[in-house]
Design a protein around this motif. Structure first.
Motif, mmCIF file in Angstrom:
data_model
loop_
_atom_site.group_PDB
_atom_site.id
_atom_site.type_symbol
_atom_site.label_atom_id
_atom_site.label_comp_id
_atom_site.label_asym_id
_atom_site.label_seq_id
_atom_site.Cartn_x
_atom_site.Cartn_y
_atom_site.Cartn_z
ATOM 1 N N LYS A 244 0.829 -1.204 0.000
ATOM 2 C CA LYS A 244 0.000 0.000 0.000
ATOM 3 C C LYS A 244 0.867 1.259 0.000
ATOM 4 C CE LYS A 244 -3.811 -2.300 2.368
ATOM 5 N NZ LYS A 244 -4.632 -2.398 3.594
ATOM 6 N N VAL A 245 0.364 2.301 -0.666
ATOM 7 C CA VAL A 245 1.096 3.561 -0.774
ATOM 8 C C VAL A 245 0.197 4.690 -0.288
ATOM 9 C CG1 VAL A 245 2.358 5.122 -2.300
ATOM 10 C CG2 VAL A 245 2.326 2.658 -2.791
ATOM 11 N N SER A 246 0.605 5.349 0.780
ATOM 12 C CA SER A 246 -0.189 6.430 1.360
ATOM 13 C C SER A 246 -0.414 7.537 0.336
ATOM 14 C CB SER A 246 0.542 7.006 2.579
ATOM 15 O OG SER A 246 -0.167 8.092 3.119
ATOM 16 N N GLY A 247 -1.668 8.012 0.281
ATOM 17 C CA GLY A 247 -1.993 9.095 -0.631
ATOM 18 C C GLY A 247 -2.403 8.651 -2.015
ATOM 19 N N HIS A 248 -2.287 7.359 -2.302
ATOM 20 C CA HIS A 248 -2.689 6.822 -3.600
ATOM 21 C C HIS A 248 -3.975 6.009 -3.442
ATOM 22 C CE1 HIS A 248 1.013 7.510 -6.138
ATOM 23 N NE2 HIS A 248 1.424 7.883 -4.936
ATOM 24 N N PRO A 249 -4.763 5.895 -4.509
ATOM 25 C CA PRO A 249 -5.951 5.030 -4.437
ATOM 26 C C PRO A 249 -5.567 3.591 -4.101
ATOM 27 C CG PRO A 249 -6.028 6.419 -6.386
ATOM 28 C CD PRO A 249 -4.656 6.583 -5.802
ATOM 29 N N ALA A 250 -6.520 2.837 -3.575
ATOM 30 C CA ALA A 250 -6.248 1.458 -3.139
ATOM 31 C C ALA A 250 -5.797 0.565 -4.283
ATOM 32 C CB ALA A 250 -7.497 0.874 -2.476
ATOM 33 N N ASN A 251 -6.211 0.894 -5.520
ATOM 34 C CA ASN A 251 -5.830 0.050 -6.661
ATOM 35 C C ASN A 251 -4.536 0.513 -7.333
ATOM 36 O OD1 ASN A 251 -6.892 2.388 -7.730
ATOM 37 N ND2 ASN A 251 -8.254 1.366 -9.193
ATOM 38 N N GLU A 252 -3.862 1.499 -6.755
ATOM 39 C CA GLU A 252 -2.557 1.945 -7.266
ATOM 40 C C GLU A 252 -1.473 1.571 -6.256
ATOM 41 O OE1 GLU A 252 -2.575 6.053 -8.361
ATOM 42 O OE2 GLU A 252 -4.223 5.822 -9.793
ATOM 43 N N LEU A 270 11.250 -1.728 -4.207
ATOM 44 C CA LEU A 270 9.852 -1.317 -4.325
ATOM 45 C C LEU A 270 9.616 -0.791 -5.737
ATOM 46 C CD1 LEU A 270 7.190 -0.803 -2.633
ATOM 47 C CD2 LEU A 270 8.011 1.550 -2.399
ATOM 48 N N VAL A 271 8.629 -1.350 -6.426
ATOM 49 C CA VAL A 271 8.340 -0.962 -7.802
ATOM 50 C C VAL A 271 6.844 -0.660 -7.917
ATOM 51 C CG1 VAL A 271 8.583 -1.569 -10.239
ATOM 52 C CG2 VAL A 271 10.115 -2.602 -8.543
ATOM 53 N N ALA A 272 6.511 0.468 -8.527
ATOM 54 C CA ALA A 272 5.107 0.809 -8.743
ATOM 55 C C ALA A 272 4.475 -0.186 -9.698
ATOM 56 C CB ALA A 272 4.989 2.224 -9.300
ATOM 57 N N GLN A 273 3.246 -0.577 -9.409
ATOM 58 C CA GLN A 273 2.555 -1.528 -10.271
ATOM 59 C C GLN A 273 2.475 -1.013 -11.706
ATOM 60 O OE1 GLN A 273 -1.642 -1.729 -9.997
ATOM 61 N NE2 GLN A 273 -1.790 -3.898 -10.473
ATOM 62 N N SER A 274 2.299 0.291 -11.856
ATOM 63 C CA SER A 274 2.175 0.892 -13.189
ATOM 64 C C SER A 274 3.468 0.790 -13.991
ATOM 65 C CB SER A 274 1.752 2.358 -13.066
ATOM 66 O OG SER A 274 2.686 3.086 -12.264
ATOM 67 N N ASP A 275 4.585 0.527 -13.321
ATOM 68 C CA ASP A 275 5.875 0.400 -14.013
ATOM 69 C C ASP A 275 6.206 -1.044 -14.368
ATOM 70 O OD1 ASP A 275 6.293 3.131 -13.855
ATOM 71 O OD2 ASP A 275 7.362 3.011 -11.945
ATOM 72 N N ARG A 277 5.280 -4.557 -16.358
ATOM 73 C CA ARG A 277 4.509 -5.194 -17.429
ATOM 74 C C ARG A 277 3.840 -6.455 -16.896
ATOM 75 N NH1 ARG A 277 9.475 -4.034 -19.261
ATOM 76 N NH2 ARG A 277 10.177 -6.212 -19.359
ATOM 77 N N GLY A 278 2.667 -6.746 -17.424
ATOM 78 C CA GLY A 278 1.978 -7.983 -17.045
ATOM 79 C C GLY A 278 1.064 -7.870 -15.854
ATOM 80 N N THR A 279 0.940 -6.664 -15.265
ATOM 81 C CA THR A 279 0.120 -6.518 -14.058
ATOM 82 C C THR A 279 -1.324 -6.146 -14.361
ATOM 83 O OG1 THR A 279 0.882 -4.235 -13.821
ATOM 84 C CG2 THR A 279 2.076 -5.928 -12.588
ATOM 85 N N ASN A 280 -1.639 -5.917 -15.631
ATOM 86 C CA ASN A 280 -3.029 -5.686 -16.026
ATOM 87 C C ASN A 280 -3.751 -7.033 -16.036
ATOM 88 O OD1 ASN A 280 -5.469 -5.371 -17.495
ATOM 89 N ND2 ASN A 280 -4.650 -3.631 -18.623
ATOM 90 N N TRP A 281 -4.667 -7.216 -15.093
ATOM 91 C CA TRP A 281 -5.315 -8.524 -14.954
ATOM 92 C C TRP A 281 -6.221 -8.852 -16.124
ATOM 93 C CZ3 TRP A 281 -5.161 -12.233 -10.892
ATOM 94 C CH2 TRP A 281 -4.146 -11.989 -9.978
ATOM 95 N N GLY A 282 -6.621 -7.825 -16.862
ATOM 96 C CA GLY A 282 -7.430 -8.076 -18.036
ATOM 97 C C GLY A 282 -6.690 -8.855 -19.108
#
Length: 456
Positions: A244-252, A270-275, A277-282
């Motif tokens: 979890k990252v304070s100040g960010h939405p729960a899904n970020e 520590l790596v941001a999910q947005s950085d 590849r492959g973390t888009n569950w769709g």
């Protein structure tokens, strides 16, 4: 016409349709399942005289009792029980979180599942909790039995990682006591079927805690996250998929990777999910094949089910909030006691909002299920011999049909290409052929969002 033995043998030899839970190897063979190059637990060969048992227990087995029938026998005779075609049987629907702020922050979502499991141990309702835990050798995580609150809390994180129940079922069989078990839908339903064949397990496993799960990831998913982050997967010692990252939405959220460097020092990155590849569950990257046929969206045979409250009013809170589906009045009374004592916070939730919180899951597992079957059959890919007649959307747009085609391709390609990339020690052998598939998915997805926004 094929006879029952032939059909069951044919199913047992089609490993793509196995859930890799370790439940039916326990019943059928003594050989312990192990992780294969695809990052899944292989199912050992099963002798002909055991194939019918296997087909009765397996989540996609041709002789299985369907989840809705198991659930009806378990829950229908309770007072004040409700039923919804997608949600299943329930007494209560909630959103909530554990009241202790520190425990909530340490959890992957709202911390309700861990709070309940700890309460069950503290009050003597159970003597052991069967759940995924960090492993000191072999796989990063595996199923184990926790017998103290501290053990449960240390294993409270989300694990996007395969697990085998083979060893813990043997432990439950050999060790008297009362147990709670935590699992994804196919694992819980298979356990229910196994318990019907083995009364000692049915007597000892007294609480079934279900997780809402979009799909099961293989172990190669964790390896891919590490590798693209500049960490040799063989040096990885653990991973927190949802930091979890304070100040960010729960899904970020971020991902924390733990590893040993060249000098043997314990490190973390520590790596941001947005950085990553492959973390888009769709996309369905590294999805276990069998999960394309799991139509059990909300873990219908579990006594209580936990998931994420992906609703606007909760996503904005980085601390995380759970949805909960309570099916057992026994568990409902325990939750009520926990709420009155101030351990947890709960608010009633409507069926509509529950479904909205998991709308992508419902669409994938229910509405587009029948179309996906047709795609797989047309491509000559394995499909179950028997499946439920669920309500599907017969008027899918071209965009949604393309999404299903691409998800199938991405899932299969990822599971085929990654072992080769590991063998050749080249991540490019994975990323380059995957790029056009993922790019095509992004274009189709963006087109769907655009048309929905401006033309719906």
């Amino acid at each position: 016409m094929k006879d029952k033995i032939y059909i069951c043998r044919e199913f047992s030899e089609t490993e793509e349709l196995h859930s890799h839970s370790g439940i039916y190897p326990y019943r059928a063979v003594s050989e312990r399942p192990s992780l294969n190059s695809r990052g899944e637990y292989s199912t050992p060969s099963i002798s002909d005289d055991k194939t019918v048992d296997y087909a009765r227990i397996a989540a996609l087995g041709p002789e299985r009792i369907f989840e809705e029938d198991i659930a009806e026998n378990l829950y229908n005779n309770q007072d004040d029980i409700h039923h919804h075609a997608d949600i299943g049987w329930y007494t209560d629907l909630y959103t909530g979180y554990v009241a202790d702020e520190e425990k909530r922050l340490k959890s992957s979502s709202g911390g309700l599942a861990t709070a309940l499991l700890c309460h069950l141990l503290e009050t003597g309702e159970v003597t052991g909790v069967i759940h995924m835990k960090a492993s000191s050798e072999g796989p990063l995580f595996q199923y184990g039995v926790s017998r103290t609150v501290e053990e449960v809390q240390s294993g409270s994180r989300t694990r996007y990682y395969p697990g085998s129940l083979f060893d813990v079922i043997n432990e439950v069989r050999d060790t008297p006591g009362k147990y709670a078990v935590v699992g994804i839908p196919p694992f819980i339903s298979e356990l229910r079927r196994l318990e019907n064949l083995e009364p000692v397990l049915k007597k000892r496993i007294t609480v079934h805690v279900g997780l809402v799960c979009a799909h099961q990831k293989t172990a190669n998913y964790a390896s891919y996250l590490a590798w693209q982050s500049g960490i040799d997967p063989d040096r990885m010692t653990s991973i927190d998929f949802r930091t979890k990252v304070s100040g960010h939405p729960a899904n970020e959220y971020c991902t924390t990777i733990y590893y040993n460097d060249d000098d043997g020092n314990h490190c973390e990155k520590l790596v941001a999910q947005s950085d990553l590849r492959g973390t888009n569950w769709g996309h369905g990257m590294f999805k276990s094949y069998f999960y394309d046929f799991s139509d059990d969206a909300f873990n219908e045979t579990a006594d209580i089910v936990f998931g994420d409250a992906w609703l606007p009013e909760f996503v904005s809170d980085y601390r995380g909030t759970n949805i909960s589906i309570v099916r057992s009045q026994y568990i409902s009374s325990i939750l009520d006691s926990m709420r009155r004592s101030g351990k947890i916070s709960l608010k009633n939730l409507s069926e509509t909002d529950l479904l909205l919180s998991q709308k992508s899951l419902v669409r994938q597992t229910r509405r587009e299920f029948q179309y996906r079957l047709r795609i797989f059959k047309k491509n000559g890919w394995a499909i179950p011999l028997r499946y439920r007649a669920i309500r599907s959307d017969g008027n899918l747009t071209v965009q949604r049909k393309l999404i299903q085609h691409l998800r199938g391709r991405i899932s299969r390609a990822s599971n085929q290409l990654f072992p080769l990339a590991r063998e050749k020690h080249s991540l490019l052998l994975y990323d380059i052929p995957m790029f056009p598939l993922v790019f095509a998915y992004k274009i189709v997805d963006k087109f769907g969002r655009f048309t929905k926004k401006y033309f719906a």
